[in-house]
Design an enzyme around this catalytic site. Structure first.
Site, PDB file in Angstrom:
ATOM      1  N   ASP A 284      13.826   8.543   5.757  1.00  0.00           N
ATOM      2  CA  ASP A 284      12.604   8.506   4.948  1.00  0.00           C
ATOM      3  C   ASP A 284      12.907   8.187   3.487  1.00  0.00           C
ATOM      4  OD1 ASP A 284      10.906   9.065   7.031  1.00  0.00           O
ATOM      5  OD2 ASP A 284      10.833  11.216   6.664  1.00  0.00           O
TER       6      ASP A 284
ATOM      7  N   ASN B  77      -3.178   6.157   6.422  1.00  0.00           N
ATOM      8  CA  ASN B  77      -3.882   6.966   7.411  1.00  0.00           C
ATOM      9  C   ASN B  77      -4.644   6.060   8.387  1.00  0.00           C
ATOM     10  OD1 ASN B  77      -6.186   6.111   6.056  1.00  0.00           O
ATOM     11  ND2 ASN B  77      -6.472   8.046   4.972  1.00  0.00           N
TER      12      ASN B  77
ATOM     13  N   TYR C 266       0.852  -1.190   0.000  1.00  0.00           N
ATOM     14  CA  TYR C 266       0.000   0.000   0.000  1.00  0.00           C
ATOM     15  C   TYR C 266       0.887   1.239   0.000  1.00  0.00           C
ATOM     16  CZ  TYR C 266      -3.698   3.285   0.810  1.00  0.00           C
ATOM     17  OH  TYR C 266      -4.565   4.333   0.643  1.00  0.00           O
TER      18      TYR C 266
ATOM     19  N   GLN D 168       8.600  15.896  10.342  1.00  0.00           N
ATOM     20  CA  GLN D 168       7.719  14.743  10.489  1.00  0.00           C
ATOM     21  C   GLN D 168       6.279  15.177  10.749  1.00  0.00           C
ATOM     22  OE1 GLN D 168       8.608  11.736   9.737  1.00  0.00           O
ATOM     23  NE2 GLN D 168      10.762  12.261   9.507  1.00  0.00           N
TER      24      GLN D 168
ATOM     25  N   GLN E  81     -10.952   0.518   1.151  1.00  0.00           N
ATOM     26  CA  GLN E  81     -11.443  -0.289   0.031  1.00  0.00           C
ATOM     27  C   GLN E  81     -10.309  -1.043  -0.664  1.00  0.00           C
ATOM     28  OE1 GLN E  81     -11.853   2.972   0.435  1.00  0.00           O
ATOM     29  NE2 GLN E  81     -11.250   4.125  -1.391  1.00  0.00           N
TER      30      GLN E  81
ATOM     31  N   HIS F 126       3.635  15.528   7.790  1.00  0.00           N
ATOM     32  CA  HIS F 126       3.060  14.378   7.104  1.00  0.00           C
ATOM     33  C   HIS F 126       1.539  14.349   7.178  1.00  0.00           C
ATOM     34  CE1 HIS F 126       6.155  11.705   5.557  1.00  0.00           C
ATOM     35  NE2 HIS F 126       6.903  11.965   6.601  1.00  0.00           N
TER      36      HIS F 126
ATOM     37  N   GLU G  43       7.701   5.936  16.873  1.00  0.00           N
ATOM     38  CA  GLU G  43       8.090   5.392  15.564  1.00  0.00           C
ATOM     39  C   GLU G  43       9.516   5.802  15.178  1.00  0.00           C
ATOM     40  OE1 GLU G  43       6.452   5.634  10.945  1.00  0.00           O
ATOM     41  OE2 GLU G  43       5.932   7.194  12.391  1.00  0.00           O
ATOM     42  N   HIS G  44       9.794   7.097  15.125  1.00  0.00           N
ATOM     43  CA  HIS G  44      11.140   7.603  14.855  1.00  0.00           C
ATOM     44  C   HIS G  44      11.697   8.147  16.166  1.00  0.00           C
ATOM     45  CE1 HIS G  44       8.838   8.274  11.090  1.00  0.00           C
ATOM     46  NE2 HIS G  44       9.976   7.998  10.466  1.00  0.00           N
TER      47      HIS G  44
ATOM     48  N   HIS H 278       1.376 -40.105  21.168  1.00  0.00           N
ATOM     49  CA  HIS H 278       2.669 -39.497  20.864  1.00  0.00           C
ATOM     50  C   HIS H 278       3.803 -40.447  21.238  1.00  0.00           C
ATOM     51  CE1 HIS H 278       0.321 -35.855  20.455  1.00  0.00           C
ATOM     52  NE2 HIS H 278       1.419 -35.137  20.168  1.00  0.00           N
TER      53      HIS H 278
END
Length: 422
Positions: free
Chosen positions: A351, A211, A131, A255, A188, A258, A320-321, A410
């Site tokens: 990035d 998103n 994606y 950042q 979708q 974004h 995240e960063h 077993h």
């Protein structure tokens, strides 16, 4: 940005804010869950018809527009791209590929006992969906970050979905050799990749950032289709005692631009540095509307009582960063998506061109994993082989454990093999 002290009179308010930030992933997805579940269900039930309806509504797909982007269109985009940008894409692709090659797990065998061999083999996934967001900005870098490690892993079928793909993204697709690219996005697109439609065959795993709607959709389909991780709106953390205020502010603003939902956090015990960064952020974000919006909404500066508390809070938030002052700081980092060290390592380099992946865990998922890697596109399958001698040595121990658990079948399966074929 909000400046909050974690001690003294501000301690209670700070703890409430920190608790909210710890819950950010679940709280954010809860806001979009009803809409996302409706879209997923509709595409699953009505397939192509529903997919095109949502693509028309959210992605401006025309009634006569093809879902599949042709290779000719990608080639034209590449040829219309400036040599300067072509070179940048090629450098980025080469560094991403080299990093993924170094990450790739190896096959091996060991002999834990005479006549026993155990080990692992590595096999690529059959198909993946990459994606690539296509909303506010073109993101050719994300196409390279998701497709390149999949190629290094040996994935046979790589599908890209991106809404309203920009020329730059199509050019990156041409460079990467992508043959299956669909101009759809949002929940979708995730539904189509997970469940399949007449035009888009389902994939084994979905990777890539997005998103809140995309992130929630990935989470909701994960019971039936593999996903990499929640990789939602960008998060940045800077933990510093001696950093350059202008440099720190530049990373925070970069950042923050974004997404309006981006989270930007500075953590320090240096109150003077905190105030300097606050002023720099205000100045640098003045003409950056989106960064200004997200920083006002979610930007936080935490002033702690000690350096140790700053480090503990950093790991608690699992951003995240993360930027830290020096290589020595890396030793205390436990939870983060990707770490940037020192004054000359802007997060923007990660990035684009450094090589480590920019698809990173958000919503505190840095507690349990790092960023996207070649390992996300392979299966490590274990292998074991016994000779009669090896089975004679280890078999009795397996029988003892099986009988202790009451699993007589077993135990008997081992005894039968130990007696050998009739």
């Amino acid at each position: 940005m909000k400046l909050v002290r974690t001690f003294g009179r501000g301690a209670k308010a700070a703890e409430a804010l920190i608790t909210t930030l710890e819950q950010r992933g679940a709280l954010n997805m809860g806001r979009v869950e009803p809409v996302v579940r409706e879209i997923l269900s509709d595409v699953r039930l009505r397939g192509e018809e529903a997919l095109r309806e949502y693509a028309a509504k959210f992605d401006s797909l025309g009634a006569n527009d093809a879902l599949l982007v042709s290779r000719e269109e990608m080639k034209a985009a590449w040829e219309a791209t400036s040599p300067h940008l072509q070179e940048a894409m090629q450098v980025a692709q080469a560094n991403i590929r080299a990093f993924a090659e170094a990450q790739k797990p190896q096959e091996w065998m060991i002999a834990p006992a005479d006549g026993v061999e155990t080990g692992q083999i590595v096999r690529p996934l059959g198909s993946v969906g990459c994606y690539v967001p296509g909303g506010r900005y073109p993101l050719p870098s994300t196409l390279l970050m998701t497709a390149t490690p999949a190629q290094v892993a040996g994935v046979e079928r790589i599908v890209v979905c991106s809404p309203k793909p920009a020329r730059e993204t199509l050019a990156a697709a041409w460079l990467a050799g992508i043959t299956e690219f669909y101009r759809v996005g949002g929940a979708q697109a995730i539904a189509a990749l997970a469940y399949g439609t007449a035009a888009i065959a389902r994939v084994d795993k979905i990777v890539g950032p997005g998103n809140l709607f995309v992130t929630a959709a990935k989470a909701f389909v994960s019971g039936e289709c593999g996903i990499d991780m929640p990789a939602g709106p960008t998060e940045i953390g800077v933990t510093s005692e001696t950093g350059d205020p202008a440099g720190i502010a530049a990373d925070l603003v970069a950042q923050a631009e974004h997404d309006p939902e981006a989270l930007a956090v500075l953590i320090t015990s240096n109150a003077e540095l905190a105030e300097q960064v606050e002023a720099e952020v205000k100045q640098q974000a003045k003409s950056n509307t989106l960064a200004k919006q997200s920083l006002a909404k979610q930007g936080c500066i935490f002033v702690t009582s000690t350096v140790t508390e700053a480090q503990e809070l950093t790991n608690r938030l699992a951003l995240e960063h993360l930027t830290v002052d020096s290589a020595a700081d890396v030793k205390w980092v436990k939870n983060a998506g990707s770490v940037f060290v020192g004054a000359y390592s802007p997060q923007s380099m990660g990035d684009y061109v450094s090589g480590p992946n920019h698809v990173l865990p958000t919503g505190r998922n840095g507690r349990v994993r790092g960023g996207l890697s070649v390992m996300d596109f392979v299966k490590v399958i274990t292998v074991q082989q016994y000779t009669m001698k090896g089975l004679s040595q280890l078999g009795p121990h397996a029988i003892a454990l099986a009988e202790a658990e009451g699993l007589v079948g077993h135990a008997e399966s081992v005894r039968v093999k130990m007696r050998g074929p009739k």
